[in-house]
Enzyme design. Structure first.
Site, PDB file in Angstrom:
ATOM      1  N   TYR A   1      -1.712  -0.341  10.027  1.00 25.91           N
ATOM      2  CA  TYR A   1      -1.527  -0.514   8.926  1.00 25.91           C
ATOM      3  C   TYR A   1      -0.409  -0.696   7.942  1.00 25.91           C
ATOM      4  CZ  TYR A   1      -4.096  -1.175   4.595  1.00 25.91           C
ATOM      5  OH  TYR A   1      -3.689  -1.177   2.817  1.00 25.91           O
TER       6      TYR A   1
ATOM      7  N   SER B   1       0.911  -0.967   0.129  1.00 27.43           N
ATOM      8  CA  SER B   1      -0.281   0.102  -0.336  1.00 27.43           C
ATOM      9  C   SER B   1       0.627   1.171   0.103  1.00 27.43           C
ATOM     10  CB  SER B   1      -1.286  -0.158   1.620  1.00 27.43           C
ATOM     11  OG  SER B   1      -1.888   1.183   1.251  1.00 27.43           O
TER      12      SER B   1
END
Length: 257
Positions: free
Chosen positions: A147, A134
């Protein structure tokens, strides 16, 4: 379609929805035999039926479940795509131990465990690994501590695997998507809308104003990136991170939260 994966076997985790599902559909269209692994329940079964693949219900953090997924490859694996993942918004000063542990367990440790289990099959004839990271790995927001840390780990793991196994004929790369229209991103927008007194679509619209291309991605666009890295079209590419964010993290743009 070009049949770029004709005759190859691909194992895709997190293939029930979002980017994993779009990748399963694209790989099937390109001729791959699919093994779809994850906690997708009926959605995973439907995806397997639609793509002619095999569904293996299981957790990417479970060695026994991973072993079943590898066994379903029937002795040959040419491509692994690690798309399983989760996000629970949190801030550095209030991270809950259980959230941190579960996020890193699925996003990072699960990716490592599936890669490790897949290597013996990949070494037989060479192959590819594509890990979904990501842009949060490079530009973490205040509300994505666990995350972002997990996805930064995926980037580091990808590079380690690439250099350790290039001599085995295995190429390992990562994709760092920006905002993509998936159930996960919709959940994030719902949380933002609830806090701001807006709507999901208003929050998505606000995002598009911060992205150079003026829109967020569709899962199929990330699937196309997966196909490139899994196919012979990227035969001299390994150890890299393909950022697919529409220019959303450009220094000249206001970054999205």
């Amino acid at each position: 379609m070009s049949g770029a994966l004709s005759g190859l076997t691909a194992l895709i985790t997190g293939a029930a929805t979002g980017m994993g599902a779009a990748t399963a559909e694209r790989f099937a269209a390109e001729g791959a035999r699919l093994v779809l692994f994850g906690l997708g329940g009926a959605a995973l079964d439907r995806m397997a039926a639609a793509t002619g693949g095999v569904a293996v219900q299981g957790d990417v953090t479970s060695p026994a479940d991973i072993e079943r997924a590898i066994a379903a490859c029937d002795g040959r694996l040419d491509c692994l795509v690690n798309a399983a993942g989760l996000i629970v918004p949190d801030r550095p000063d209030s991270i809950e131990d259980a959230v941190w542990a579960r996020t890193l367990s699925v996003n990072l440790t699960g990716t490592m465990m599936v890669c490790r289990a897949a290597l013996p099959l990949l070494k037989r004839q060479g192959g590819t690994i594509v890990n979904i990271a990501s842009v949060a790995a490079f530009n973490a927001s205040p509300d994505s501590a666990s995350y972002a840390a997990s996805k930064a780990g995926v980037v580091a793991l990808t590079r380690s695997l690439a250099y350790a196994h290039g001599s085995d004929g295995i190429r390992v790369n990562a994709i760092a998507p920006g905002w993509v229209r998936t159930p996960m991103s919709e959940m994030e927008m719902d949380l933002a809308a609830s806090a701001a007194g807006t709507t999901r679509e208003e929050e998505f619209a606000a995002l598009t104003r911060r992205i150079a291309l003026g829109r967020i991605a569709e899962p199929e666009e990330i699937a196309a990136c997966c196909l490139f890295l899994a196919s012979a079209q990227s035969s001299f590419v390994t150890g890299t991170v393909l950022v697919a964010d529409g220019g959303g993290r450009s220094p000249t743009q206001n970054r999205a939260v």
